[in-house]
Write a protein that holds these residues in place. Sequence first.
Motif, PDB file in Angstrom:
ATOM      1  N   UNK A 198       0.805  -1.219   0.000  1.00  0.00           N
ATOM      2  CA  UNK A 198       0.000   0.000   0.000  1.00  0.00           C
ATOM      3  C   UNK A 198       0.837   1.268   0.000  1.00  0.00           C
ATOM      4  N   UNK A 199       2.130   1.140  -0.113  1.00  0.00           N
ATOM      5  CA  UNK A 199       2.977   2.327  -0.274  1.00  0.00           C
ATOM      6  C   UNK A 199       2.680   2.945  -1.638  1.00  0.00           C
ATOM      7  N   UNK A 200       3.335   4.052  -1.920  1.00  0.00           N
ATOM      8  CA  UNK A 200       2.925   4.821  -3.093  1.00  0.00           C
ATOM      9  C   UNK A 200       3.477   4.292  -4.406  1.00  0.00           C
ATOM     10  N   UNK A 201       4.105   3.113  -4.461  1.00  0.00           N
ATOM     11  CA  UNK A 201       4.608   2.613  -5.735  1.00  0.00           C
ATOM     12  C   UNK A 201       3.464   2.281  -6.686  1.00  0.00           C
ATOM     13  N   UNK A 202       2.350   1.714  -6.176  1.00  0.00           N
ATOM     14  CA  UNK A 202       1.224   1.405  -7.054  1.00  0.00           C
ATOM     15  C   UNK A 202       0.565   2.687  -7.561  1.00  0.00           C
ATOM     16  N   UNK A 203       0.576   3.721  -6.748  1.00  0.00           N
ATOM     17  CA  UNK A 203      -0.019   4.985  -7.169  1.00  0.00           C
ATOM     18  C   UNK A 203       0.746   5.586  -8.340  1.00  0.00           C
ATOM     19  N   UNK A 204       2.076   5.438  -8.326  1.00  0.00           N
ATOM     20  CA  UNK A 204       2.863   5.931  -9.457  1.00  0.00           C
ATOM     21  C   UNK A 204       2.526   5.170 -10.728  1.00  0.00           C
ATOM     22  N   UNK A 205       2.240   3.863 -10.596  1.00  0.00           N
ATOM     23  CA  UNK A 205       1.901   3.053 -11.771  1.00  0.00           C
ATOM     24  C   UNK A 205       0.622   3.545 -12.430  1.00  0.00           C
ATOM     25  N   UNK A 207      -0.902   6.523 -12.195  1.00  0.00           N
ATOM     26  CA  UNK A 207      -1.066   7.955 -12.491  1.00  0.00           C
ATOM     27  C   UNK A 207      -1.408   8.213 -13.959  1.00  0.00           C
ATOM     28  N   UNK A 208      -0.619   7.692 -14.919  1.00  0.00           N
ATOM     29  CA  UNK A 208      -0.967   7.989 -16.319  1.00  0.00           C
ATOM     30  C   UNK A 208      -2.322   7.440 -16.722  1.00  0.00           C
ATOM     31  N   UNK A 209      -2.705   6.271 -16.207  1.00  0.00           N
ATOM     32  CA  UNK A 209      -4.018   5.710 -16.508  1.00  0.00           C
ATOM     33  C   UNK A 209      -5.117   6.609 -15.957  1.00  0.00           C
ATOM     34  N   UNK A 210      -4.925   7.073 -14.737  1.00  0.00           N
ATOM     35  CA  UNK A 210      -5.927   7.942 -14.120  1.00  0.00           C
ATOM     36  C   UNK A 210      -6.023   9.269 -14.846  1.00  0.00           C
ATOM     37  N   UNK A 211      -4.890   9.817 -15.236  1.00  0.00           N
ATOM     38  CA  UNK A 211      -4.894  11.099 -15.937  1.00  0.00           C
ATOM     39  C   UNK A 211      -5.592  10.978 -17.291  1.00  0.00           C
ATOM     40  N   UNK A 212      -5.343   9.867 -17.995  1.00  0.00           N
ATOM     41  CA  UNK A 212      -6.022   9.647 -19.283  1.00  0.00           C
ATOM     42  C   UNK A 212      -7.531   9.537 -19.078  1.00  0.00           C
ATOM     43  N   UNK A 213      -7.947   8.741 -18.082  1.00  0.00           N
ATOM     44  CA  UNK A 213      -9.372   8.583 -17.811  1.00  0.00           C
ATOM     45  C   UNK A 213      -9.996   9.904 -17.383  1.00  0.00           C
ATOM     46  N   UNK A 214      -9.282  10.664 -16.557  1.00  0.00           N
ATOM     47  CA  UNK A 214      -9.791  11.954 -16.088  1.00  0.00           C
ATOM     48  C   UNK A 214      -9.977  12.914 -17.261  1.00  0.00           C
ATOM     49  N   UNK A 215      -9.014  12.945 -18.184  1.00  0.00           N
ATOM     50  CA  UNK A 215      -9.116  13.840 -19.337  1.00  0.00           C
ATOM     51  C   UNK A 215     -10.302  13.453 -20.225  1.00  0.00           C
ATOM     52  N   UNK A 216     -10.481  12.143 -20.448  1.00  0.00           N
ATOM     53  CA  UNK A 216     -11.609  11.691 -21.264  1.00  0.00           C
ATOM     54  C   UNK A 216     -12.934  12.010 -20.589  1.00  0.00           C
ATOM     55  N   UNK A 217     -13.001  11.800 -19.281  1.00  0.00           N
ATOM     56  CA  UNK A 217     -14.228  12.095 -18.541  1.00  0.00           C
ATOM     57  C   UNK A 217     -14.526  13.588 -18.567  1.00  0.00           C
ATOM     58  N   UNK A 218     -13.499  14.412 -18.454  1.00  0.00           N
ATOM     59  CA  UNK A 218     -13.680  15.865 -18.516  1.00  0.00           C
ATOM     60  C   UNK A 218     -14.249  16.282 -19.869  1.00  0.00           C
ATOM     61  N   UNK A 219     -13.671  15.725 -20.950  1.00  0.00           N
ATOM     62  CA  UNK A 219     -14.156  16.054 -22.290  1.00  0.00           C
ATOM     63  C   UNK A 219     -15.587  15.560 -22.483  1.00  0.00           C
ATOM     64  N   UNK A 220     -15.895  14.363 -21.970  1.00  0.00           N
ATOM     65  CA  UNK A 220     -17.251  13.842 -22.102  1.00  0.00           C
ATOM     66  C   UNK A 220     -18.267  14.681 -21.360  1.00  0.00           C
ATOM     67  N   UNK A 221     -17.929  15.115 -20.155  1.00  0.00           N
ATOM     68  CA  UNK A 221     -18.838  15.976 -19.390  1.00  0.00           C
ATOM     69  C   UNK A 221     -19.028  17.307 -20.114  1.00  0.00           C
ATOM     70  N   UNK A 222     -17.949  17.857 -20.655  1.00  0.00           N
ATOM     71  CA  UNK A 222     -18.048  19.129 -21.366  1.00  0.00           C
ATOM     72  C   UNK A 222     -18.954  19.036 -22.585  1.00  0.00           C
ATOM     73  N   UNK A 223     -18.804  17.962 -23.374  1.00  0.00           N
ATOM     74  CA  UNK A 223     -19.663  17.797 -24.549  1.00  0.00           C
ATOM     75  C   UNK A 223     -21.115  17.577 -24.145  1.00  0.00           C
ATOM     76  N   UNK A 224     -21.330  16.829 -23.057  1.00  0.00           N
ATOM     77  CA  UNK A 224     -22.693  16.629 -22.591  1.00  0.00           C
ATOM     78  C   UNK A 224     -23.342  17.925 -22.130  1.00  0.00           C
ATOM     79  N   UNK A 225     -22.562  18.768 -21.447  1.00  0.00           N
ATOM     80  CA  UNK A 225     -23.084  20.063 -21.013  1.00  0.00           C
ATOM     81  C   UNK A 225     -23.410  20.946 -22.215  1.00  0.00           C
ATOM     82  N   UNK A 226     -22.560  20.884 -23.239  1.00  0.00           N
ATOM     83  CA  UNK A 226     -22.787  21.667 -24.466  1.00  0.00           C
ATOM     84  C   UNK A 226     -24.086  21.215 -25.130  1.00  0.00           C
ATOM     85  N   UNK A 227     -24.289  19.899 -25.211  1.00  0.00           N
ATOM     86  CA  UNK A 227     -25.522  19.360 -25.800  1.00  0.00           C
ATOM     87  C   UNK A 227     -26.745  19.818 -25.005  1.00  0.00           C
ATOM     88  N   UNK A 228     -26.666  19.740 -23.682  1.00  0.00           N
ATOM     89  CA  UNK A 228     -27.795  20.134 -22.844  1.00  0.00           C
ATOM     90  C   UNK A 228     -28.120  21.615 -23.037  1.00  0.00           C
TER      91      UNK A 228
END
Length: 443
Positions: A198-205, A207-228
């Motif tokens: 549970x040390x932070x080595x798994x968190x470093x692994x 990070x890029x996956x989370x950042x990619x998912x976060x960016x995609x989710x941000x873009x998806x929310x933005x497009x959904x708000x634009x549609x609404x």
Amino acid sequence: MLAEAGTAVLAGGMLAATLSTLLWLRTALFGGSSRPARFATTATLAAAVAGCALLEWALLRHDFSVRFVAENGGWGVPLYYTVTGLWAGLEGSLLLWLLIHCGYTWWLSRYAHRHPPRLHAYAMVVVSAAGTFFFALTHFAANPFGEVFPVPPDGPGPNPLLQQHPAMGLHPPLLYAGYIGLVVPFGFAVAALITGRTAHDWARIVRPWTLFAWAALTAGIGLGAWWSYTVLGWGGYWVWDPVENASLLPWLTATAFLHTSFGRSAARPTWNVLLACASFALVLLGTFLTRSGAVASVHAFTDSPLGPMLLGAVLLAVVVPTVLFGLRGGTRPARGRTAALSTGTALLANAVILLTVTAMVLIGTVFPLLSDALGGPWTAVGPAYYHRTAVPLAVVLLLVMGVAPVLRSAGRGTYRRLAVPAGAALATVAAAGTLSRPGLPAL
């Protein structure tokens, strides 16, 4: 014939996902080569690709003997909306969900040699088990390849609201890419609890996956708000609709995870495990809200038999990490101490505020459901509640975000460096408040 082939593909994918989960579990328990497990993972992805291809082919051929096409296709539908019609209905959207999930799983399996073997294998067990669940959900409760008899001559096409803005062709795939991508940090967090890493080595692994998912989710929310804003004419990009909140909740916790897993704050393993697990649990909760008919929203699908199964998945995603956390007696405490006035402390404060906002939004979203389940009246929670609770916290969050970079080199000059921007901010707020008073002429 096409409907039968599609059903067979879903059954084959469910079996391949189950086999993949078991083979990764064998690798985690006994070691050895992960090649058989990776082969099963590839077979699972192939089944998801084949399922989506068959349904798209049915839509393009206007094969109304397939129930999903009869309900969501039509001769007069433009090509763009015929293709994107795959995710215009409940069953097809789950098939797209499976495709993206299997893509993430396959992609993650390619990195087995770069990660600690047992940690990676257990993470693959969790991710593959989630894929098995969604294959079973699609095959047994939301099969898009059901047959229709007699075969209708035409179909109604997708919901007209989904054909009035091209953003709706991109909004669901981006939203799903963000949603499903959060299964990777969840898998590694559970694996870290199982293995004691549970040390932070798994968190470093992750990070890029989370950042990619976060960016995609941000873009998806933005497009959904634009549609609404454009199609529904709500007069604003965000009206705190329950399904809008369902996408916001995991975004908030994923943002907090990105804060706590970077820099010195990465030394707080408890926060990382909590936020990674909470993010995917909220993804499952959002999926339950949108696909069970539990909430009334223009975004949500109609009533379906998926509700109990999805609610069970939410409970499982909460209970299993909680039990593991309890068995491990908590995670290993961080070493050393963090200065009270530092970037690490500011990042942790950001995470606390984001979690508080998450709690406020979650309470407002599920309160009507809880009230109804307990026999009380159905009580709608309007925007006023969120404006009084979440908005002031968001202002504080902006303040902390502005202060954090200055604290990177905290010292005697810190307060002096903060004085000028703080004074400018207060003057701006005072001027805006004064000029916006009722009765004053507009500039």
